[in-house]
Motif scaffolding. Sequence first.
Motif, PDB file in Angstrom:
ATOM      1  N   PHE A   1      -2.127 -54.940 -38.244  1.00  0.00           N
ATOM      2  CA  PHE A   1      -1.190 -56.073 -38.197  1.00  0.00           C
ATOM      3  C   PHE A   1      -0.015 -55.786 -39.131  1.00  0.00           C
ATOM      4  O   PHE A   1       1.146 -55.948 -38.758  1.00  0.00           O
ATOM      5  N   ALA A   2      -0.330 -55.367 -40.355  1.00  0.00           N
ATOM      6  CA  ALA A   2       0.713 -55.118 -41.354  1.00  0.00           C
ATOM      7  C   ALA A   2       1.648 -53.998 -40.912  1.00  0.00           C
ATOM      8  O   ALA A   2       2.875 -54.111 -41.038  1.00  0.00           O
ATOM      9  N   ALA A   3       1.088 -52.914 -40.372  1.00  0.00           N
ATOM     10  CA  ALA A   3       1.912 -51.776 -39.937  1.00  0.00           C
ATOM     11  C   ALA A   3       2.815 -52.168 -38.762  1.00  0.00           C
ATOM     12  O   ALA A   3       3.992 -51.783 -38.713  1.00  0.00           O
ATOM     13  N   LEU A   4       2.275 -52.927 -37.832  1.00  0.00           N
ATOM     14  CA  LEU A   4       3.082 -53.364 -36.676  1.00  0.00           C
ATOM     15  C   LEU A   4       4.165 -54.343 -37.103  1.00  0.00           C
ATOM     16  O   LEU A   4       5.283 -54.307 -36.596  1.00  0.00           O
ATOM     17  N   LYS A   5       3.836 -55.207 -38.038  1.00  0.00           N
ATOM     18  CA  LYS A   5       4.815 -56.175 -38.536  1.00  0.00           C
ATOM     19  C   LYS A   5       5.983 -55.464 -39.210  1.00  0.00           C
ATOM     20  O   LYS A   5       7.148 -55.826 -39.022  1.00  0.00           O
ATOM     21  N   ARG A   6       5.657 -54.427 -39.988  1.00  0.00           N
ATOM     22  CA  ARG A   6       6.726 -53.628 -40.630  1.00  0.00           C
ATOM     23  C   ARG A   6       7.584 -52.939 -39.580  1.00  0.00           C
ATOM     24  O   ARG A   6       8.805 -52.911 -39.672  1.00  0.00           O
ATOM     25  N   ALA A   7       6.945 -52.368 -38.575  1.00  0.00           N
ATOM     26  CA  ALA A   7       7.674 -51.598 -37.556  1.00  0.00           C
ATOM     27  C   ALA A   7       8.501 -52.474 -36.626  1.00  0.00           C
ATOM     28  O   ALA A   7       9.591 -52.094 -36.207  1.00  0.00           O
ATOM     29  N   TYR A   8       7.990 -53.657 -36.301  1.00  0.00           N
ATOM     30  CA  TYR A   8       8.636 -54.491 -35.288  1.00  0.00           C
ATOM     31  C   TYR A   8       9.488 -55.633 -35.828  1.00  0.00           C
ATOM     32  O   TYR A   8      10.315 -56.189 -35.105  1.00  0.00           O
ATOM     33  N   GLY A   9       9.315 -55.994 -37.090  1.00  0.00           N
ATOM     34  CA  GLY A   9      10.139 -57.059 -37.668  1.00  0.00           C
ATOM     35  C   GLY A   9      10.092 -58.338 -36.844  1.00  0.00           C
ATOM     36  O   GLY A   9       9.026 -58.874 -36.568  1.00  0.00           O
ATOM     37  N   ASP A  10      11.263 -58.827 -36.405  1.00  0.00           N
ATOM     38  CA  ASP A  10      11.349 -60.069 -35.634  1.00  0.00           C
ATOM     39  C   ASP A  10      10.747 -59.953 -34.241  1.00  0.00           C
ATOM     40  O   ASP A  10      10.574 -60.958 -33.561  1.00  0.00           O
ATOM     41  N   ARG A  11      10.443 -58.757 -33.820  1.00  0.00           N
ATOM     42  CA  ARG A  11       9.840 -58.576 -32.486  1.00  0.00           C
ATOM     43  C   ARG A  11       8.309 -58.516 -32.549  1.00  0.00           C
ATOM     44  O   ARG A  11       7.649 -58.243 -31.575  1.00  0.00           O
ATOM     45  N   TYR A  12       7.775 -58.808 -33.739  1.00  0.00           N
ATOM     46  CA  TYR A  12       6.328 -58.956 -33.935  1.00  0.00           C
ATOM     47  C   TYR A  12       6.032 -60.441 -33.786  1.00  0.00           C
ATOM     48  O   TYR A  12       6.602 -61.277 -34.484  1.00  0.00           O
ATOM     49  N   LEU A  13       5.157 -60.785 -32.860  1.00  0.00           N
ATOM     50  CA  LEU A  13       4.831 -62.180 -32.600  1.00  0.00           C
ATOM     51  C   LEU A  13       3.412 -62.480 -33.049  1.00  0.00           C
ATOM     52  O   LEU A  13       2.498 -61.701 -32.775  1.00  0.00           O
ATOM     53  N   TYR A  14       3.245 -63.593 -33.717  1.00  0.00           N
ATOM     54  CA  TYR A  14       1.911 -64.008 -34.126  1.00  0.00           C
ATOM     55  C   TYR A  14       1.141 -64.436 -32.876  1.00  0.00           C
ATOM     56  O   TYR A  14       1.643 -65.188 -32.052  1.00  0.00           O
ATOM     57  N   ALA A  15      -0.100 -63.943 -32.737  1.00  0.00           N
ATOM     58  CA  ALA A  15      -0.885 -64.218 -31.536  1.00  0.00           C
ATOM     59  C   ALA A  15      -2.252 -64.793 -31.880  1.00  0.00           C
ATOM     60  O   ALA A  15      -3.265 -64.363 -31.356  1.00  0.00           O
ATOM     61  N   GLY A  16      -2.283 -65.771 -32.773  1.00  0.00           N
ATOM     62  CA  GLY A  16      -3.540 -66.416 -33.122  1.00  0.00           C
ATOM     63  C   GLY A  16      -3.946 -67.433 -32.070  1.00  0.00           C
ATOM     64  O   GLY A  16      -3.198 -67.717 -31.128  1.00  0.00           O
ATOM     65  N   VAL A  17      -5.128 -68.017 -32.238  1.00  0.00           N
ATOM     66  CA  VAL A  17      -5.650 -69.005 -31.296  1.00  0.00           C
ATOM     67  C   VAL A  17      -4.664 -70.165 -31.174  1.00  0.00           C
ATOM     68  O   VAL A  17      -4.173 -70.683 -32.168  1.00  0.00           O
ATOM     69  N   GLY A  18      -4.362 -70.541 -29.944  1.00  0.00           N
ATOM     70  CA  GLY A  18      -3.492 -71.686 -29.689  1.00  0.00           C
ATOM     71  C   GLY A  18      -2.012 -71.366 -29.669  1.00  0.00           C
ATOM     72  O   GLY A  18      -1.182 -72.237 -29.430  1.00  0.00           O
ATOM     73  N   THR A  19      -1.638 -70.121 -29.895  1.00  0.00           N
ATOM     74  CA  THR A  19      -0.229 -69.749 -29.894  1.00  0.00           C
ATOM     75  C   THR A  19       0.283 -69.598 -28.474  1.00  0.00           C
ATOM     76  O   THR A  19      -0.378 -69.007 -27.629  1.00  0.00           O
ATOM     77  N   SER A  20       1.468 -70.132 -28.212  1.00  0.00           N
ATOM     78  CA  SER A  20       2.144 -69.911 -26.934  1.00  0.00           C
ATOM     79  C   SER A  20       3.188 -68.830 -27.150  1.00  0.00           C
ATOM     80  O   SER A  20       3.949 -68.883 -28.113  1.00  0.00           O
ATOM     81  N   LEU A  21       3.193 -67.844 -26.274  1.00  0.00           N
ATOM     82  CA  LEU A  21       4.160 -66.748 -26.405  1.00  0.00           C
ATOM     83  C   LEU A  21       5.273 -66.929 -25.381  1.00  0.00           C
ATOM     84  O   LEU A  21       5.037 -66.812 -24.175  1.00  0.00           O
ATOM     85  N   PRO A  22       6.496 -67.230 -25.827  1.00  0.00           N
ATOM     86  CA  PRO A  22       7.613 -67.383 -24.887  1.00  0.00           C
ATOM     87  C   PRO A  22       8.007 -66.018 -24.334  1.00  0.00           C
ATOM     88  O   PRO A  22       7.938 -65.023 -25.032  1.00  0.00           O
ATOM     89  N   LEU A  23       8.415 -65.959 -23.075  1.00  0.00           N
ATOM     90  CA  LEU A  23       8.759 -64.672 -22.475  1.00  0.00           C
ATOM     91  C   LEU A  23      10.241 -64.531 -22.175  1.00  0.00           C
ATOM     92  O   LEU A  23      10.663 -63.524 -21.651  1.00  0.00           O
ATOM     93  N   GLY A  24      11.049 -65.505 -22.506  1.00  0.00           N
ATOM     94  CA  GLY A  24      12.484 -65.442 -22.208  1.00  0.00           C
ATOM     95  C   GLY A  24      13.248 -64.662 -23.248  1.00  0.00           C
ATOM     96  O   GLY A  24      12.683 -64.006 -24.127  1.00  0.00           O
ATOM     97  N   PRO A  25      14.594 -64.736 -23.191  1.00  0.00           N
ATOM     98  CA  PRO A  25      15.441 -64.044 -24.169  1.00  0.00           C
ATOM     99  C   PRO A  25      15.150 -64.566 -25.585  1.00  0.00           C
ATOM    100  O   PRO A  25      14.833 -65.726 -25.778  1.00  0.00           O
ATOM    101  N   GLY A  26      15.251 -63.700 -26.561  1.00  0.00           N
ATOM    102  CA  GLY A  26      15.038 -64.091 -27.957  1.00  0.00           C
ATOM    103  C   GLY A  26      13.603 -64.484 -28.255  1.00  0.00           C
ATOM    104  O   GLY A  26      13.344 -65.310 -29.111  1.00  0.00           O
ATOM    105  N   MET A  27      12.676 -63.874 -27.550  1.00  0.00           N
ATOM    106  CA  MET A  27      11.275 -64.274 -27.693  1.00  0.00           C
ATOM    107  C   MET A  27      10.732 -64.072 -29.097  1.00  0.00           C
ATOM    108  O   MET A  27       9.799 -64.738 -29.499  1.00  0.00           O
ATOM    109  N   GLY A  28      11.310 -63.165 -29.859  1.00  0.00           N
ATOM    110  CA  GLY A  28      10.804 -62.903 -31.202  1.00  0.00           C
ATOM    111  C   GLY A  28      11.257 -63.901 -32.239  1.00  0.00           C
ATOM    112  O   GLY A  28      10.808 -63.876 -33.368  1.00  0.00           O
ATOM    113  N   SER A  29      12.177 -64.800 -31.876  1.00  0.00           N
ATOM    114  CA  SER A  29      12.754 -65.686 -32.880  1.00  0.00           C
ATOM    115  C   SER A  29      12.024 -67.013 -33.022  1.00  0.00           C
ATOM    116  O   SER A  29      12.422 -67.854 -33.795  1.00  0.00           O
ATOM    117  N   VAL A  30      10.943 -67.233 -32.275  1.00  0.00           N
ATOM    118  CA  VAL A  30      10.228 -68.510 -32.354  1.00  0.00           C
ATOM    119  C   VAL A  30       9.425 -68.595 -33.647  1.00  0.00           C
ATOM    120  O   VAL A  30       9.090 -67.591 -34.255  1.00  0.00           O
TER     121      VAL A  30
END
Length: 204
Positions: free
Chosen positions: A133-162
């Motif tokens: 998780f830590a390595a991917l977060k460093r590599a992807y920055g704002d394009r790393y999305l939290y994917a815990g239980v109950g999270t909705s992942l938006p698929l449109g433009p700017g998806m990393g900014s939620v």
Amino acid sequence: MRYYDGKPPEVMKFGTAWQRANIEPIDKTTEIAPGITLIALVSDAPGTRELKELSLAVNTADGVVLVVGCAHPGIEKIVEAATTINPRIRLIAGGFHLVVASDETIAKAVAALKDTFKVENIAPGHCTGEPTFAALKRAYGDRYLYAGVGTSLPLGPGMGSVGRRGERPAIQEDDLATYRRLAQREDPFGILRARQQRTRLSHL
């Protein structure tokens, strides 16, 4: 048994919940609907050898959205198969099966996803493991999305900014050492050992 308050009903009915469903086993990569493909792979890794696993690839106008289970066949192998559908990978969500991976293995996987396959957004979950998780977060920055239980992942433009509801701060170095030590043990909290001891005592 917990579903019957500890006691099953006198009559239990069995059958299929989907009377008219056309259920087919999937043992090779198969498009099941236009733009929706099940990627079927088999693990060759020690500990999960010969374990079959399906991943879901949805080919959108912005690239493939790839949903993986535990990635036992290897996240890189799954992504490679997805690139045959569309070389643009918009998002990968799911577990990457790297809980006890070495730093070298983690670095190799992160580099492959980011640099080789050019995966645009990443939403790792459950069996990915804290160091990954830590390595991917460093590599992807704002394009790393939290994917815990109950999270909705938006698929449109700017998806990393939620907002990343429920995300914890990055794990500290001393906690990381403890985490690794526990993750590499088969029975870190002694649960299996206690069960075995109870079983032995019950046979005396």
